[in-house]
Design an enzyme around this catalytic site. Structure first.
Site, mmCIF file in Angstrom:
data_model
loop_
_atom_site.group_PDB
_atom_site.id
_atom_site.type_symbol
_atom_site.label_atom_id
_atom_site.label_comp_id
_atom_site.label_asym_id
_atom_site.label_seq_id
_atom_site.Cartn_x
_atom_site.Cartn_y
_atom_site.Cartn_z
ATOM 1 N N SER A 146 -25.741 55.715 16.817
ATOM 2 C CA SER A 146 -24.551 56.169 17.519
ATOM 3 C C SER A 146 -24.897 57.309 18.484
ATOM 4 O O SER A 146 -25.745 57.160 19.349
ATOM 5 C CB SER A 146 -23.494 56.582 16.495
ATOM 6 O OG SER A 146 -22.242 56.769 17.097
ATOM 7 N N ASP A 345 -18.100 47.068 18.293
ATOM 8 C CA ASP A 345 -18.457 47.074 16.873
ATOM 9 C C ASP A 345 -17.469 47.865 16.028
ATOM 10 O O ASP A 345 -17.748 48.209 14.884
ATOM 11 C CB ASP A 345 -19.874 47.629 16.686
ATOM 12 C CG ASP A 345 -20.004 49.093 17.093
ATOM 13 O OD1 ASP A 345 -18.975 49.728 17.438
ATOM 14 O OD2 ASP A 345 -21.132 49.621 17.058
ATOM 15 N N ASP A 390 -20.848 45.716 12.286
ATOM 16 C CA ASP A 390 -19.975 46.802 12.702
ATOM 17 C C ASP A 390 -20.759 48.109 12.860
ATOM 18 O O ASP A 390 -21.949 48.170 12.556
ATOM 19 C CB ASP A 390 -18.780 46.964 11.755
ATOM 20 C CG ASP A 390 -19.149 47.496 10.373
ATOM 21 O OD1 ASP A 390 -19.994 48.404 10.274
ATOM 22 O OD2 ASP A 390 -18.564 47.014 9.383
ATOM 23 N N HIS A 391 -20.074 49.122 13.318
ATOM 24 C CA HIS A 391 -20.731 50.378 13.672
ATOM 25 C C HIS A 391 -21.420 51.048 12.486
ATOM 26 O O HIS A 391 -22.420 51.736 12.648
ATOM 27 C CB HIS A 391 -19.709 51.353 14.268
ATOM 28 C CG HIS A 391 -20.317 52.531 14.942
ATOM 29 N ND1 HIS A 391 -20.980 52.445 16.156
ATOM 30 C CD2 HIS A 391 -20.382 53.848 14.584
ATOM 31 C CE1 HIS A 391 -21.419 53.636 16.513
ATOM 32 N NE2 HIS A 391 -21.073 54.501 15.584
ATOM 33 N N ASP A 393 -22.713 49.435 9.769
ATOM 34 C CA ASP A 393 -23.641 48.584 9.025
ATOM 35 C C ASP A 393 -25.073 49.101 9.033
ATOM 36 O O ASP A 393 -25.853 48.782 8.134
ATOM 37 C CB ASP A 393 -23.621 47.153 9.579
ATOM 38 C CG ASP A 393 -22.494 46.323 8.989
ATOM 39 O OD1 ASP A 393 -22.083 46.607 7.858
ATOM 40 O OD2 ASP A 393 -22.021 45.390 9.661
#
Length: 418
Positions: A146, A345, A390-391, A393
Site C-alpha cells: 500500500s 481491490d 483484496d487490499h 490479502d
C-alpha cells in the site's frame, strides 16, 4: 484472528481516508540463491513492524504467520520496518533510513521549516533494524504494501539523488539520505497494492473542509489521554501531536495540529490523486534499481458496462469498493476516472497500483519480459492484476494469493534477488 485483523486493518485504512492500510503453504520452494540480498518490508498506513510490541501478537506481514520468518527459514535475511502510521512518505523515508543505519531520525532542515515541525525525531542508535548499522555498501531489497510502496520508492530515489533543497539549507550537516550518491544501496523495489497514483477515496474524505484538522486533533487528544492504538507509537512526536521519545503522554498542541493539517505533510494528502502526482514528480526512477509491482481487483464489468463488486470482495471492503466503482466518469484532480480507476481491490484502483503514471514509457509486463529474458534495472515490471485479491490479502495468512501465502512471498524473494 483473520476476522479481527481484517477489522483492525480496515479501521486503520478508514482513518487514513478520514485523516487524510497473507493461506497455506504453496509449492515446494527453493533455498535462497547464493549471494541474495537482504529484504526490508515497509508497511502501509496504520501498520506496524519489528519495533512495535503489537508485532508480537499479530504480524502486519502475515498475522499468525510471519513473512520475515518464512524468508529466514529459506536462507534470506528479512526485517519489518516500523515507520509512522500516519506520516507522509517523506517523513517515513527518513524514519526508515534512521532505523536501518542506527541513527537519529533527521527529517531535513528545509522540510522541517517548511512544514512547521522539529527537524530531529527518535533515536535508533544502538538498536538498528538489521542488528548492525547499515553502511549502504550492501544493497537491499525493499517490499512495500500500500503506502509502503510509495515510501520505498521515495527512499530509493533519495539515496540515489538526494535533495537539492536540503543540501543548500543544511550544508555540511545534511543527512547522508539527502546527500545522494548511493544509487547502488537498493537492489529492488517491489510494491504490493501500491498507491502510486493515489486513490479517489482519499480525495473524498481529505477534501472535506477542516476535516484533517479535526482528525489531527483527535489523534493528539488520544495521545494526551495516553490511549494506545493497536499499531503502537503514532510517531508524530516531531509535530508534538503524539508523545515524544521518553514521554508517556503528549501535551495538547493546537499549533502542532494546525501545522500537520495545513502543511499537507501527512499520509492523507499523499494519498490523494494530486498528492501522489506531486510525489511522483519528485521521485526519480533509479537506473540501478529493479522495480516490480503486484496489484489485485475485486470487480468485473456488468451488463451496463460499469465495474461492480463481485462476491469475492470481503464484506469489510464492500462500501469502499462500491464508492470507487461509482466514481466512473468523474474528474478527480484533473484525472478522468476510467475503468482502470474504478476496478479496485477495495481501497486502491488498478490504475494506481500497477505503476506510476509518469513511468508509463518504461513500464512492461513482467510475464512477457521474463519470457523474453528482458528484465533490466531502471524499468517497471508489473504482474498482471490478480482477480479476487483484496487490499488486505497480502497481509493475512489465510488469503488467496497465488501459490499460497508462503509460496507467494518466496516467489517475490526469488524474483527480486536475481
Amino acid at each position: 484472528m483473520t476476522t479481527i485483523k481484517r477489522i483492525v486493518a480496515f479501521f486503520m485504512s478508514l482513518m487514513i481516508l478520514l485523516s487524510v492500510a497473507c493461506v497455506g503453504a504453496g509449492a515446494e520452494s527453493e533455498k535462497a540463491p547464493e549471494g541474495s540480498r537482504t529484504f526490508v518490508f515497509v508497511h502501509g498506513f496504520g501498520g506496524w513492524g519489528d519495533y512495535d510490541e503489537y508485532n508480537n501478537q499479530s504480524h502486519y506481514w502475515g498475522g499468525d504467520a510471519d513473512v520475515t520468518a518464512i524468508l529466514r527459514e529459506e536462507g534470506y535475511e528479512a526485517y519489518a520496518a516500523s515507520v509512522g502510521p500516519f506520516s507522509s512518505a517523506w517523513d517515513r523515508a527518513c524514519e526508515l533510513y534512521a532505523q536501518l543505519t542506527g541513527t537519529v531520525v533527521d527529517y531535513g532542515e528545509a522540510h522541517s521549516k517548511a512544514c512547521g515541525h522539529e527537524r530531529y525525531g527518535k533515536s535508533f542508535q544502538n538498536m538498528p533494524l538489521m542488528g548492525e548499522n547499515w553502511d549502504l555498501s550492501e544493497s537491499i531489497n525493499l517490499v512495500g504494501h500500500s503506502f509502503g510502496g510509495m515510501t520505498a520508492r521515495l527512499f530509493a530515489s533519495l539515496l540515489a539523488y538526494g535533495d537539492e533543497d536540503e543540501r543548500k539549507t543544511s550544508g555540511e550537516s545534511v543527512s547522508p539520505l539527502f546527500a545522494g550518491g548511493h544509487a547502488g544501496a537498493v537492489h529492488s523495489v517491489t510494491t504490493l497494492a501500491g498507491v502510486h497514483n493515489g486513490t479517489q477515496l482519499a480525495n473524498l474524505f481529505y477534501d472535506i473542509p477542516g476535516f484533517i484538522y479535526v482528525v489531527g486533533f483527535g489523534v493528539n487528544l488520544l495521545s494526551v489521554l495516553g490511549v494506545t492504538l493497536p499499531m503502537g507509537d503514532i510517531n508524530l512526536g516531531h509535530y508534538a501531536i503524539s508523545a515524544k521519545e521518553g514521554e508517556s503522554r503528549a501535551k495538547l498542541s493546537l499549533c502542532g495540529v494546525e501545522n500537520f493539517g495545513k502543511s499537507g505533510d501527512n499520509v492523507g494528502y499523499d494519498l490523494t490523486v494530486r498528492g501522489a502526482r506531486e510525489l511522483n514528480e519528485k521521485i526519480r526512477t533509479v537506473p540501478e534499481v529493479y522495480y516490480y509491482s503486484y496489484t489485485g481487483y475485486l470487480t468485473e464489468e456488468n451488463q451496463y458496462g460499469y465495474q461492480q463488486r463481485t462476491a469475492d470482495c470481503a464484506k469489510i471492503f464492500n462500501g469502499t469498493c462500491d464508492i470507487l466503482t461509482l466514481s466512473r466518469g468523474l474528474i478527480v484532480d484533473g484525472v478522468k476516472m476510467t475503468d482502470e480507476w474504478t476496478a479496485n481491490d477495495g481501497l486502491v484502483p488498478v490504475a494506481s497500483g500497477i505503476y506510476p503514471m509518469n513511468c508509463a514509457d518504461i513500464a512492461f509486463s513482467y510475464e512477457e519480459a521474463e519470457k523474453n529474458g528482458e528484465i533490466r534495472p531502471g524499468a517497471w515490471y508489473y504482474h498482471q492484476p490478480l482477480y479476487g485479491i483484496d487490499h488486505g490479502d497480502y497481509c493475512y495468512e489465510k488469503s488467496t494469493l497465488p501459490g499460497g501465502f508462503e509460496g507467494f512471498y518466496l516467489e517475490i524473494a526469488r524474483i527480486a534477488s536475481k
